[in-house]
Motif scaffolding. Structure first.
Motif, short mmCIF file in Angstrom:
data_model
loop_
_atom_site.label_atom_id
_atom_site.label_comp_id
_atom_site.label_asym_id
_atom_site.label_seq_id
_atom_site.Cartn_x
_atom_site.Cartn_y
_atom_site.Cartn_z
N ALA A 84 45.62 -36.59 -92.28
CA ALA A 84 44.37 -37.19 -91.83
C ALA A 84 43.32 -36.12 -91.53
N ALA A 85 43.75 -35.01 -90.97
CA ALA A 85 42.81 -33.93 -90.65
C ALA A 85 42.29 -33.23 -91.90
N ALA A 86 43.07 -33.30 -92.99
CA ALA A 86 42.67 -32.63 -94.24
C ALA A 86 41.94 -33.58 -95.19
N MET B 59 42.69 -36.84 -95.94
CA MET B 59 43.66 -37.70 -96.63
C MET B 59 44.22 -37.04 -97.89
N GLU B 60 44.36 -35.73 -97.86
CA GLU B 60 45.04 -34.98 -98.91
C GLU B 60 46.17 -34.21 -98.25
N TRP B 61 47.33 -34.15 -98.89
CA TRP B 61 48.51 -33.52 -98.30
C TRP B 61 48.37 -31.99 -98.35
N PRO B 62 48.13 -31.34 -97.19
CA PRO B 62 47.90 -29.89 -97.19
C PRO B 62 49.19 -29.07 -97.11
N LEU B 63 50.30 -29.70 -96.82
CA LEU B 63 51.57 -28.99 -96.64
C LEU B 63 52.33 -28.91 -97.96
N PRO B 64 53.42 -28.17 -98.01
CA PRO B 64 54.21 -28.11 -99.25
C PRO B 64 54.71 -29.50 -99.66
N ALA B 65 54.82 -29.70 -100.97
CA ALA B 65 55.19 -31.02 -101.49
C ALA B 65 56.56 -31.48 -101.03
N VAL B 66 57.44 -30.55 -100.69
CA VAL B 66 58.78 -30.91 -100.23
C VAL B 66 58.72 -31.66 -98.90
N LEU B 67 57.74 -31.38 -98.10
CA LEU B 67 57.65 -31.98 -96.77
C LEU B 67 57.09 -33.41 -96.78
N CYS B 68 56.51 -33.83 -97.86
CA CYS B 68 55.94 -35.19 -97.91
C CYS B 68 57.01 -36.26 -97.75
N PRO B 69 58.11 -36.25 -98.54
CA PRO B 69 59.13 -37.26 -98.31
C PRO B 69 59.83 -37.11 -96.96
N VAL B 70 59.94 -35.90 -96.47
CA VAL B 70 60.57 -35.70 -95.16
C VAL B 70 59.72 -36.32 -94.06
#
Length: 83
Positions: free
Chosen positions: A4-6, A8-19
């Motif tokens: 939300a702070a970025a 609505m784009e995932w700023p972290l590594p893609a592996v962390l999205c499903p986690v």
């Protein structure tokens, strides 16, 4: 929060999205299932007071807790195989 702070784009590594999704949804499922189990236990205590005298047996409580965890985590593990 990071998404939300970025904007609505995932700023972290893609592996962390499903986690992150697994942690979010499994906590929601776990809280709902534990509240349902508590409600069932209270209903049974009121409806059948002679059968449920005294405190709950620890082995049965641990079995119910383990079953709830397996059910919730098994149901939410689909985020690791689905995009």
């Amino acid at each position: 929060m990071a998404e939300a702070a970025a904007g609505m784009e995932w700023p972290l590594p893609a592996v962390l999205c499903p986690v992150a999704n697994f942690c979010f949804y499994s906590s929601a499922y776990l809280s709902g299932l534990f509240l349902a189990a508590l409600g069932v236990r209270r209903y049974l205590g009121v409806a059948f007071p002679l059968h449920l005298r005294g405190p709950a047996r620890p082995a049965r409580v641990l079995a119910a807790v383990a079953a709830i965890w397996v059910l919730a985590c098994g149901h939410c593990s689909v985020v690791f195989v689905a995009e």
